[in-house]
Design a protein around this motif. Sequence first.
Motif, PDB file in Angstrom:
ATOM      1  N   ASN A 217      51.971   4.908  90.220  1.00 41.06           N
ATOM      2  CA  ASN A 217      52.289   6.340  89.706  1.00 41.06           C
ATOM      3  C   ASN A 217      52.517   6.068  88.146  1.00 41.06           C
ATOM      4  O   ASN A 217      52.262   7.421  87.439  1.00 41.06           O
ATOM      5  CB  ASN A 217      53.790   6.274  90.078  1.00 41.06           C
ATOM      6  N   THR A 220      48.262   6.980  86.031  1.00 44.14           N
ATOM      7  CA  THR A 220      48.000   8.236  85.472  1.00 44.14           C
ATOM      8  C   THR A 220      48.778   9.051  84.327  1.00 44.14           C
ATOM      9  O   THR A 220      48.454   9.570  83.475  1.00 44.14           O
ATOM     10  CB  THR A 220      47.777   9.284  86.623  1.00 44.14           C
ATOM     11  N   SER A 221      50.003   8.633  84.503  1.00 44.95           N
ATOM     12  CA  SER A 221      50.869   8.745  83.305  1.00 44.95           C
ATOM     13  C   SER A 221      50.528   8.013  82.097  1.00 44.95           C
ATOM     14  O   SER A 221      50.565   9.032  80.936  1.00 44.95           O
ATOM     15  CB  SER A 221      52.401   8.263  83.453  1.00 44.95           C
ATOM     16  N   ARG A 224      47.493  10.180  80.562  1.00 54.71           N
ATOM     17  CA  ARG A 224      47.937  11.593  80.292  1.00 54.71           C
ATOM     18  C   ARG A 224      48.630  11.197  78.819  1.00 54.71           C
ATOM     19  O   ARG A 224      48.466  12.071  77.840  1.00 54.71           O
ATOM     20  CB  ARG A 224      49.168  12.210  81.119  1.00 54.71           C
ATOM     21  N   SER A 287      58.473  12.838  91.462  1.00 52.63           N
ATOM     22  CA  SER A 287      57.129  12.694  91.090  1.00 52.63           C
ATOM     23  C   SER A 287      56.479  13.704  92.339  1.00 52.63           C
ATOM     24  O   SER A 287      55.334  14.481  92.199  1.00 52.63           O
ATOM     25  CB  SER A 287      56.372  11.475  91.134  1.00 52.63           C
ATOM     26  N   SER A 339      46.481  13.112  89.631  1.00 52.06           N
ATOM     27  CA  SER A 339      47.029  13.721  88.673  1.00 52.06           C
ATOM     28  C   SER A 339      46.237  15.194  88.678  1.00 52.06           C
ATOM     29  O   SER A 339      45.053  15.287  88.738  1.00 52.06           O
ATOM     30  CB  SER A 339      46.354  12.986  87.264  1.00 52.06           C
ATOM     31  N   SER A 344      39.687  12.796  88.202  1.00 48.76           N
ATOM     32  CA  SER A 344      39.668  11.450  88.440  1.00 48.76           C
ATOM     33  C   SER A 344      38.542  11.070  89.609  1.00 48.76           C
ATOM     34  O   SER A 344      38.538  11.735  90.483  1.00 48.76           O
ATOM     35  CB  SER A 344      41.092  10.908  88.958  1.00 48.76           C
TER      36      SER A 344
END
Length: 447
Positions: A217, A220-221, A224, A287, A339, A344
């Motif tokens: 998880n 992708t954070s 970003r 999330s 995301s 992706s």
Amino acid sequence: MGRCTFKLLTILMFLVVSQIALAQNTINSVRVWPSPDSTRVVFDLNDKPDFSYFMLKNPARLVIDLKNTDKLDSLPAIPKKHQIVSKLRYSKPKDSKSVRFVFELARASKPVVFALLPTDPYKHRLVVDLVDKTPKAEPVAATNTSVKKRELQQERDIVIAIDAGHGGEDPGSIGPSGTYEKDITLQIAKRLERMIDAEKGMISRMVRRSDYFVNLNTRTSIAREKKADFFVSIHADAFTSPQPNGASVWVLSLRRANSEIGKWIEDKEKHSELLGGAAGVLKDTASEKYLAQALLDMSMDHSMKTGFSVAEEVVSELKKVAKLHKKVPQAASLAVLKSPDIPSILVETGFISNPREERLLKTAQHQERLAKAIFTSIKSYYLQNPPDDSLFAKLKSQFPTKHKVRPGESLSILANRYNTSVSKLKTANNLKSNTLFIGQELDIPQS
């Protein structure tokens, strides 16, 4: 009668001693996995750990008590470049059947301590995660220095986040000769990084730079945070038998995968979470709510379409350098593809469970070819579809876009793809008819 009693007592004593010996848990090793803003320490044990822990201040320390356990002959040193933990040592235990570990902390840290059940190739583990409360920015590689300066210009670089699958506690799939997937993915990722950073108008951002685990998880954070335009996750496939082979490209499916390989990959992703530590995933219920809301937004539709378009490009390039397991992009519900705001793809570079492909994936030449195929595909897509504020957009306005005709393509399909008309395509290429030939290179007029 006395002799029988003596034998019975001897047997009972033997059983009691045996039970005591069996109850003794053994620490087989202690492993340290440093990352840029955290340190993970893993205790490998024979049996499930019975533990407790608490924090001390002035100076900051984490104390862990392991019951019914013996000391190791020596404890590993903590790498100096990651000074969240400055030292790991023993202290006086609570009782004769316990061991007390003290983590001397160099700065304020948040501990997360949890046990993991056996998961191949490991037995029982006690995992200690120490996260820096004030993490520093990840240092930029030397290869990014010249590229970083271009970000100050109005025409920005297109940012590509590169995710080397697995890492640290999670080795990924393991080949017949013992090759770890996490090592192959990082080697290919670094080759791709070098190619992107050498391209004017593009810049890479690595999700992990060395051998440490990053929560699925979180991957992708990180992308970003680095303002990525695109996210590519690199893996090496595996299956329960050695026969399957070939590369494949995966995009997000909002449904469960309908192929056996797809189901295997989805299960492997869950397996990855267990190896790396499921504690964070179990707590991250927000999330899921965020994802459910974001799926209603148009950005998810755009991300999925972009991801599929790039995936088609990657498949086309991969078939030039490797055998394909599937000739079209495959779909699965994978965390690293979910995301809603970042297009992706996940590239399976081959089956590490296949002995021939395992040997191939270890060679520098094949890794370079795979990285080149991925790079060429991403570059090709963004040359044709650049963000408005990017240097690629400026280049596109100055030079015509090229397109090589593929099977099944027509003038009307290309006109729709490039937001132009059939008549403009024919005029730009001096075409007298609507007939196209496979391999024919066309100039794409600007809209």
